[in-house]
Design a protein around this motif. Structure first.
Motif, PDB file in Angstrom:
ATOM      1  N   THR A 191      48.963 -20.308 -17.943  1.00 16.49           N
ATOM      2  CA  THR A 191      49.417 -19.604 -19.139  1.00 16.49           C
ATOM      3  C   THR A 191      48.834 -20.290 -20.373  1.00 16.49           C
ATOM      4  OG1 THR A 191      51.409 -20.972 -19.299  1.00 16.49           O
ATOM      5  CG2 THR A 191      51.602 -18.893 -18.095  1.00 16.49           C
ATOM      6  N   GLY A 192      48.719 -19.536 -21.446  1.00 17.57           N
ATOM      7  CA  GLY A 192      48.306 -20.110 -22.717  1.00 17.57           C
ATOM      8  C   GLY A 192      46.859 -20.584 -22.709  1.00 17.57           C
ATOM      9  N   PRO A 193      46.428 -21.179 -23.811  1.00 16.67           N
ATOM     10  CA  PRO A 193      45.042 -21.666 -23.929  1.00 16.67           C
ATOM     11  C   PRO A 193      44.690 -22.709 -22.876  1.00 16.67           C
ATOM     12  CG  PRO A 193      46.086 -21.562 -26.089  1.00 16.67           C
ATOM     13  CD  PRO A 193      47.173 -21.320 -25.080  1.00 16.67           C
ATOM     14  N   ASP A 194      45.666 -23.571 -22.517  1.00 17.92           N
ATOM     15  CA  ASP A 194      45.376 -24.618 -21.529  1.00 17.92           C
ATOM     16  C   ASP A 194      45.114 -24.048 -20.139  1.00 17.92           C
ATOM     17  OD1 ASP A 194      45.687 -26.517 -23.459  1.00 17.92           O
ATOM     18  OD2 ASP A 194      47.771 -27.000 -22.940  1.00 17.92           O
ATOM     19  N   GLY A 195      45.564 -22.829 -19.906  1.00 14.08           N
ATOM     20  CA  GLY A 195      45.411 -22.249 -18.569  1.00 14.08           C
ATOM     21  C   GLY A 195      44.126 -21.476 -18.375  1.00 14.08           C
ATOM     22  N   LYS A 196      43.318 -21.322 -19.432  1.00  5.70           N
ATOM     23  CA  LYS A 196      42.101 -20.529 -19.319  1.00  5.70           C
ATOM     24  C   LYS A 196      41.117 -21.114 -18.320  1.00  5.70           C
ATOM     25  CE  LYS A 196      40.025 -18.753 -22.788  1.00  5.70           C
ATOM     26  NZ  LYS A 196      39.299 -18.584 -24.074  1.00  5.70           N
ATOM     27  N   VAL A 197      41.007 -22.430 -18.282  1.00  8.50           N
ATOM     28  CA  VAL A 197      40.032 -23.067 -17.378  1.00  8.50           C
ATOM     29  C   VAL A 197      40.397 -22.794 -15.926  1.00  8.50           C
ATOM     30  CG1 VAL A 197      39.082 -25.253 -16.595  1.00  8.50           C
ATOM     31  CG2 VAL A 197      39.423 -24.857 -19.038  1.00  8.50           C
ATOM     32  N   ALA A 198      41.689 -22.963 -15.575  1.00 11.26           N
ATOM     33  CA  ALA A 198      42.113 -22.728 -14.194  1.00 11.26           C
ATOM     34  C   ALA A 198      41.919 -21.276 -13.800  1.00 11.26           C
ATOM     35  CB  ALA A 198      43.581 -23.131 -14.021  1.00 11.26           C
ATOM     36  N   SER A 199      42.225 -20.354 -14.723  1.00  6.52           N
ATOM     37  CA  SER A 199      42.051 -18.928 -14.440  1.00  6.52           C
ATOM     38  C   SER A 199      40.580 -18.580 -14.255  1.00  6.52           C
ATOM     39  CB  SER A 199      42.651 -18.113 -15.584  1.00  6.52           C
ATOM     40  OG  SER A 199      42.399 -16.730 -15.402  1.00  6.52           O
ATOM     41  N   ALA A 200      39.730 -19.068 -15.166  1.00  4.28           N
ATOM     42  CA  ALA A 200      38.294 -18.776 -15.072  1.00  4.28           C
ATOM     43  C   ALA A 200      37.687 -19.383 -13.814  1.00  4.28           C
ATOM     44  CB  ALA A 200      37.579 -19.304 -16.316  1.00  4.28           C
ATOM     45  N   ASP A 201      38.149 -20.578 -13.464  1.00  2.00           N
ATOM     46  CA  ASP A 201      37.637 -21.249 -12.266  1.00  2.00           C
ATOM     47  C   ASP A 201      37.892 -20.394 -11.034  1.00  2.00           C
ATOM     48  OD1 ASP A 201      36.627 -23.245 -10.559  1.00  2.00           O
ATOM     49  OD2 ASP A 201      38.631 -24.096 -10.286  1.00  2.00           O
ATOM     50  N   TRP A 202      39.085 -19.833 -10.920  1.00  2.00           N
ATOM     51  CA  TRP A 202      39.421 -19.020  -9.747  1.00  2.00           C
ATOM     52  C   TRP A 202      38.650 -17.695  -9.771  1.00  2.00           C
ATOM     53  CZ3 TRP A 202      41.338 -19.805  -5.199  1.00  2.00           C
ATOM     54  CH2 TRP A 202      41.805 -18.740  -4.439  1.00  2.00           C
ATOM     55  N   ILE A 203      38.543 -17.083 -10.955  1.00  2.00           N
ATOM     56  CA  ILE A 203      37.826 -15.814 -11.063  1.00  2.00           C
ATOM     57  C   ILE A 203      36.376 -15.968 -10.619  1.00  2.00           C
ATOM     58  CG2 ILE A 203      36.951 -14.102 -12.717  1.00  2.00           C
ATOM     59  CD1 ILE A 203      39.526 -14.597 -14.352  1.00  2.00           C
ATOM     60  N   LEU A 204      35.746 -17.060 -11.022  1.00  2.00           N
ATOM     61  CA  LEU A 204      34.328 -17.252 -10.737  1.00  2.00           C
ATOM     62  C   LEU A 204      34.050 -17.912  -9.394  1.00  2.00           C
ATOM     63  CD1 LEU A 204      33.192 -18.477 -14.276  1.00  2.00           C
ATOM     64  CD2 LEU A 204      32.866 -16.195 -13.293  1.00  2.00           C
ATOM     65  N   ASN A 205      34.966 -18.758  -8.925  1.00  2.00           N
ATOM     66  CA  ASN A 205      34.647 -19.613  -7.773  1.00  2.00           C
ATOM     67  C   ASN A 205      35.509 -19.376  -6.544  1.00  2.00           C
ATOM     68  OD1 ASN A 205      32.577 -21.115  -9.116  1.00  2.00           O
ATOM     69  ND2 ASN A 205      34.187 -22.220 -10.237  1.00  2.00           N
ATOM     70  N   GLN A 206      36.393 -18.373  -6.571  1.00  2.00           N
ATOM     71  CA  GLN A 206      37.254 -18.145  -5.401  1.00  2.00           C
ATOM     72  C   GLN A 206      36.436 -17.986  -4.125  1.00  2.00           C
ATOM     73  OE1 GLN A 206      37.462 -15.080  -3.603  1.00  2.00           O
ATOM     74  NE2 GLN A 206      39.075 -15.794  -2.198  1.00  2.00           N
ATOM     75  N   LYS A 207      35.331 -17.245  -4.225  1.00  2.00           N
ATOM     76  CA  LYS A 207      34.500 -17.023  -3.038  1.00  2.00           C
ATOM     77  C   LYS A 207      33.926 -18.340  -2.523  1.00  2.00           C
ATOM     78  CE  LYS A 207      32.114 -13.300  -2.867  1.00  2.00           C
ATOM     79  NZ  LYS A 207      31.101 -12.237  -3.112  1.00  2.00           N
ATOM     80  N   ASN A 208      33.557 -19.229  -3.425  1.00  2.00           N
ATOM     81  CA  ASN A 208      33.004 -20.522  -3.011  1.00  2.00           C
ATOM     82  C   ASN A 208      34.050 -21.372  -2.305  1.00  2.00           C
ATOM     83  OD1 ASN A 208      30.503 -19.901  -4.156  1.00  2.00           O
ATOM     84  ND2 ASN A 208      31.093 -20.733  -6.165  1.00  2.00           N
TER      85      ASN A 208
END
Length: 487
Positions: A191-208
């Motif tokens: 959640t919030g600005p601090d959570g953007k990295v974790a969200s983006a990481d999963w969106i881009l790297n879940q397949k990896n």
């Protein structure tokens, strides 16, 4: 806004639980698995696991060998417990394991089950006997070792190269699965600005991350003999359902062969180790991060009944011999403002050389009260939750290390709590031991956090929980077997 310590504790608990036990279509949790928290954590130095990394009998001299066997005794004693589905592995149970009259040691109950069980008897052919012996020897092997002090030779049972490879590849798969679950849980709770990295990481790297899980599973199958070990266990179970006599005898012999002794304590104990043995140096550590923003996400996570101790509040408490004075101010309801916690987490597979859980899946044995079996209950009634004297066993130890908490309110509460605790005592929060002394048989070590401004750091590693396996109903003989078939 301020947050109660208990809400923060629930967020930490949910994050750890989802990382270790949770799952989705890629990593499916086992229905017969439940998690037990350790309160407070069990600290370990790298030296205390030297025997697991380097072996006992490879020591260069008698002094080192005696130290390693003492370390093996300490680990074996702490892991020689039957998990409780209703509560955590608390300090009282930890300390009680070192007492000679400790109740319900896993090894002792298992020995009594083997000793007093009545087994179905149907004469096997010579070919079946030979194949059964071959398969047993593929999983476990007997070795003759020499005592460096007395030169006395003794036969011991250890995991075979096949079984070690199986456990090592399984441990690598568990590491990959833990990383996948950790990233998924971090993104789900972001959640919030601090959570953007974790969200983006999963969106881009879940397949990896999913590919890493698949690669680890494939390596377990191709290089870890997964299918072969599973087929061996299936054959043993199928064959011995008709005649357990020979197999039971071999299990009793292997149990006895797996007992070793330490000169310092002077009693035999069941050899137990971890895979990977060099967990302190291994690469399978996953970084976990939790902030106060996770409190809302954690409320949506279902706390399964197998999450032992899930209802226990995560406030401050003292442990060991220290006497805590008046400390009612800081409880799980104490309000804390901004809160950030990070640590590394890893899993180790528990290997017990003389323990064969396949016996419990077999349906060719019974226990009769009054004929050696003197407990009130059978090992397990198979219910959910189960009831019995041996409902399951720990399969994995969960380690945390390099704990760091950033929160001025949390640090203030910690300082106030430690100031009211005797020197020999200590403070913990949830499954984390923050400071204080702890004992290993006749030895004593200190475990102390450092405070720098609003940051609390706890060095070193500690066991914070166990993944356990339920054995199902036991005994559970085949319906076609009659009472006269057992001897």
């Amino acid at each position: 806004m301020p947050f109660p310590l208990n809400d923060l504790g629930n967020a930490v608990r949910a994050q750890i639980y989802q990382t270790v036990v949770g799952g989705d279509a890629t990593v499916k949790p086992s229905p017969n698995t439940f998690f037990t928290w350790v309160t407070p954590g069990l600290p370990f130095t790298e030296n205390e696991l030297d025997f697991a990394a380097d072996g006992i009998f490879s020591a260069p001299d008698a002094e080192t060998q005696n130290k390693r066997v003492m370390h093996a005794y300490n680990l074996s004693t702490l892991l020689d417990f039957i998990p409780d589905v209703e509560g955590p592995y608390g300090v009282e149970r930890q300390e009680a394991m070192y007492k000679p009259d400790a109740e319900k040691r896993l090894s002792e109950i298992y020995r009594q089950i083997l000793r007093f069980s009545k087994v179905a008897h149907y004469e096997l052919t010579d070919a079946e006997k030979a194949k059964l012996e071959k398969f047993n020897n593929l999983l476990w092997e007997k070795k003759t070792v020499k005592d460096l002090i007395t030169d006395e030779e003794k036969e011991v049972t250890e995991a075979s190269a096949m079984m070690l490879a199986y456990s090592e590849k399984m441990a690598a798969y568990l590491d990959a699965a833990a990383e996948y679950n950790s990233k998924r849980a971090a993104a789900a709770g972001a959640t919030g600005p601090d959570g953007k990295v974790a969200s983006a990481d999963w969106i881009l790297n879940q397949k990896n991350y999913a590919l890493k899980v698949k690669a680890a599973m494939d390596a377990w199958t191709s290089g870890g003999y997964r299918n072969e070990v599973d087929k061996i266990n299936a054959y043993i179970n199928q064959t011995t359902e008709r005649s357990l006599a020979l197999w039971k005898q071999s299990l009793e012999e292997r149990y006895d062969a797996a007992l070793i002794a330490t000169p310092e304590v002077g009693v035999s104990f069941p050899y137990t180790t971890l895979v990977p043995g060099d967990i302190a140096k291994s690469a399978g550590w996953t970084e976990i991060g939790v902030t106060h923003n996770y409190t809302e996400w954690s409320k949506d996570q279902t706390n399964t009944s197998w999450n032992a101790g899930a209802g226990v509040g995560w406030g401050f408490f003292s442990f060991n011999a220290g006497v805590r004075q008046d400390n009612t101010e800081y409880t799980e309801n104490h309000q804390v403002n901004d809160f950030k916690l990070k640590f590394e987490l890893a899993q180790a597979v528990i290997v017990r050389a003389g323990f064969y859980p396949e016996f419990f899946a077999n349906r060719g044995w019974i226990l009769r009260k009054g004929e050696g079996w003197t407990f009130d209950d059978m090992p397990s009634d198979g219910a959910r939750p189960p009831k019995g004297e041996f409902i399951g066993y720990a399969t994995q130890a969960i380690f945390a290390r390099n704990l760091e908490v950033t929160s001025s309110d949390f640090v203030s509460a910690y300082n106030a709590t430690t100031s009211k605790t005797e020197v020999s005592g200590g403070v913990g929060w949830g499954p984390f031991r923050l400071s204080g002394g702890y004992s290993r048989s006749s030895s004593h070590e200190d475990f102390k956090a450092t405070v720098d401004g609003e940051t609390l750091r706890v060095p070193g590693m500690q066991i914070i929980g166990f993944v356990n396996h339920l054995i199902g109903k036991a005994p559970n003989p085949l319906e076609e077997l009659k009472d006269a078939d057992f001897e």
